[in-house]
Design a protein around this motif. Structure first.
Motif, PDB file in Angstrom:
ATOM      1  N   UNK A 144       0.522  -0.967   0.285  1.00  0.00           N
ATOM      2  CA  UNK A 144       0.078  -0.010  -0.157  1.00  0.00           C
ATOM      3  C   UNK A 144       0.795   1.153  -0.044  1.00  0.00           C
ATOM      4  N   UNK A 145       0.522   2.249  -0.743  1.00  0.00           N
ATOM      5  CA  UNK A 145       1.263   3.305  -0.743  1.00  0.00           C
ATOM      6  C   UNK A 145       0.350   4.565  -0.120  1.00  0.00           C
ATOM      7  N   UNK A 146       0.971   5.623   0.422  1.00  0.00           N
ATOM      8  CA  UNK A 146       0.372   6.770   1.038  1.00  0.00           C
ATOM      9  C   UNK A 146      -0.661   7.566  -0.063  1.00  0.00           C
ATOM     10  N   UNK A 147      -0.343   7.308  -1.620  1.00  0.00           N
ATOM     11  CA  UNK A 147      -0.751   7.988  -2.489  1.00  0.00           C
ATOM     12  C   UNK A 147      -2.268   7.639  -2.868  1.00  0.00           C
ATOM     13  N   UNK A 148      -2.683   6.680  -2.158  1.00  0.00           N
ATOM     14  CA  UNK A 148      -3.867   5.997  -2.360  1.00  0.00           C
ATOM     15  C   UNK A 148      -4.938   6.379  -1.006  1.00  0.00           C
ATOM     16  N   UNK A 149      -4.115   6.804  -0.130  1.00  0.00           N
ATOM     17  CA  UNK A 149      -4.847   7.518   1.026  1.00  0.00           C
ATOM     18  C   UNK A 149      -5.543   8.824   0.857  1.00  0.00           C
TER      19      UNK A 149
END
Length: 570
Positions: A1-6
């Protein structure tokens, strides 16, 4: 998971349609009792997991309490046209004020950690609206206990508080989404049977009230001793002297004046009633010393009655009622509420690191009744756990928030490392249910259905088991040592925080193979000694004596007689 999807940051309770791919959490309480970590949610690091950072926060809290206590007393005197001095107000305010300040300081550090972790991300952040300036608050509390259960441990109240704290440095990349207002009415304790209430009030009004471990006869005899005590010394330490001026400023620039306003806004109904004009009567209390039940910390009505005696000059004596006093490295409540009284009677220890107090070690009947009482009645291994509250309510040396995930996993590692036949003889005793806590016994027993849940009173199981295993140091450890129960201990030394004096004593337990630094090591030792636990215990029990003499003091003397001799001159 990457923070860009949050895309969304949750401060309160996780919505049902949330997904780790799109939602981040302010902390582990958002998903309680489920494990947010197992589900894969992104969260800030536990802000006060490091013992040094926790001690810094405790210093901040102690300084804030010492500064606010006299100001609150003055404020109440002005509001209610009274003239009570610090003796009265320190006693009334300390337990509640400490809880509020500990929580405020903890949440300020959490808000700072949230901003450090997520402050640069473009997030939608659902917030609760600020309190309305009306006579009816959004969150009302009946007393200190109601504030703990309905405020500190309530995700909704924390949601509103974090909403306000984060506003102080709201990132430009965040978008606030205001949710509907949440209200919570005060929840007083259930009504008590009038006869029981009368009996309880009578027993609590004794100079030596009913204390766990003491019989009614002993309470009456010791009350008579206190009635005859005419010593005029008063060693009570005022709250205003117990701060730490070198403590760093509060996070987010929060000020003492802001703290005072916040604290006055959430005071429970019981403390509003505490300042209604009451006559303190005689200038000098007729009974010069009283023992106070620990119930005073959360029973505001009882505490206010005792405060009236304190206001007349009566000296108060508190008694240790749990095992961890004296060896936890960091604490706010212990020194500011109990240690500072005229005397604090301990289970053997005389010093607590650098924390000030008036300590008096005496053998306690609660432990004396257990002296050498262990007799194996079933070939069982008894594993006892402790609480896993995900919303911390103290600034004390104990596991906090996200640390409970690893702590619970360690318990599973211990059981998994046991030989299968021994696992089938294991009983697990969970902690009492606490709101916003991690799932306890069901989580473990789903993984190991051969393990049985220990139910009913703990003491008979402890006194009759073959081997006791503790993954924490607490009251059960003191009871077990008094009863001479064969035991093993294990915890992660990196997350445990004890006073230097306690560390030296624990090293002796480690050298004897009683204390282990990993669950696997403890499980291996349990398997090794299982067929001859009595023989092993006979060889190593001497290593426990230094710890027991400090933290589980018992002797063969008449305990009641010892107390009479001491209390007549205290």
């Amino acid at each position: 998971m990457t923070t860009s999807s949050i895309t969304t940051l949750i401060l309160g309770t996780l919505p049902e349609n949330a997904d780790p791919a799109t939602h981040a959490l302010a902390g582990p309480w958002c998903a309680a009792p489920a494990s947010a970590e197992e589900a894969g949610y992104l969260m800030p690091p536990e802000p006060l997991a490091d013992p040094e950072r926790l001690e810094t926060a405790a210093r901040q809290a102690r300084q804030l309490v010492s500064r606010l206590a006299p100001r609150l007393g003055d404020a109440f005197n002005a509001i209610y046209e009274t003239a009570y001095d610090e003796r009265y107000w320190d006693f009334v305010l300390a337990p509640w004020l400490v809880r509020v300040v500990e929580t405020l300081v903890d949440r300020l550090h959490r808000a700072e950690g949230i901003l450090q972790t997520f402050g640069k991300l473009p997030l939608s952040v659902p917030v609760l609206p600020p309190p309305e300036e009306t006579a009816i608050p959004d969150f009302a509390f009946a007393d200190t206990q109601d504030f703990i259960m309905g405020g500190i441990l309530n995700p909704a109240w924390n949601h509103q508080l974090l909403s306000r704290l984060l506003e102080r440095r709201w990132p430009e990349s965040w978008t606030a989404v205001e949710l509907p207002r949440v209200r919570r009415a005060a929840s007083p304790r259930p009504s008590e049977n009038p006869v029981k209430r009368l009996a309880r009030n009578i027993l609590f009004s004794l100079p030596f009230p009913r204390i766990k471990g003491f019989s009614l006869r002993q309470s009456l005899e010791l009350s008579l001793v206190l009635l005859l005590n005419r010593d005029r010394r008063d060693d009570t330490l005022p709250l205003r002297l117990l701060g730490d001026p070198s403590a760093p400023p509060l996070p987010l620039g929060f000020t003492e004046d802001e703290a005072l306003t916040f604290i006055l806004s959430i005071r429970p109904q019981s403390l509003q009633e505490a300042a209604i004009p009451l006559s303190l009567g005689h200038k000098q209390a007729r009974i010069r010393s009283r023992v106070v039940s620990v119930a005073a910390c959360e029973d505001d009505a009882y505490r206010i009655k005792m405060a009236l005696h304190r206001g007349r000059g009566c000296r108060m004596i508190f008694i240790q009622h749990g095992g961890e006093y004296g060896y936890v490295k960091t604490s706010v409540a212990y020194p500011l509420v109990e240690y500072r009284q005229h005397r604090f009677i301990t289970w053997g220890w005389k010093h607590h690191g650098l924390l000030p107090g008036n300590f008096l070690p005496l053998p306690h009947p609660q432990l004396a009744a257990l002296r050498d009482a262990h007799r194996e009645k079933s070939p069982s291994l008894l594993l006892v756990g402790t609480e896993m509250a995900l919303l911390p309510y103290t600034l004390k040396s104990m596991l906090r928030g996200r640390q409970h995930f690893a702590y619970r996993e360690g318990r599973a590692r211990f059981v998994a490392a046991l030989p299968e036949p021994l696992r089938a003889q294991t009983l697990y005793r969970p902690y009492f249910d606490v709101p916003s806590s991690l799932e306890d016994a069901p989580w473990l027993l789903r993984r190991f259905p051969e393990v049985q849940r220990c139910t009913g009173p703990l003491e008979p199981h402890m006194l009759g088991c073959r081997l006791l295993v503790l993954d924490h140091a607490g009251t059960t450890l003191a009871q077990a040592l008094a009863a001479d129960v064969p035991l093993l201990l294990y915890w992660d030394p990196a997350s445990a925080s004890f006073t230097p004096e306690a560390e030296a004593l624990l090293d002796k337990l480690r050298e004897a193979g009683i204390l282990h630094d990993s669950p696997e090591s403890a499980a291996a030792k349990a398997a090794e000694i299982w067929d001859d636990v009595p023989g092993w215990w006979a060889r190593v029990r001497a290593a426990c004596k230094p710890w027991a003499s400090q933290h589980a003091l018992t002797n063969k003397d008449d305990v009641s007689h010892v107390w009479k001799l001491i209390l007549k001159d205290v």
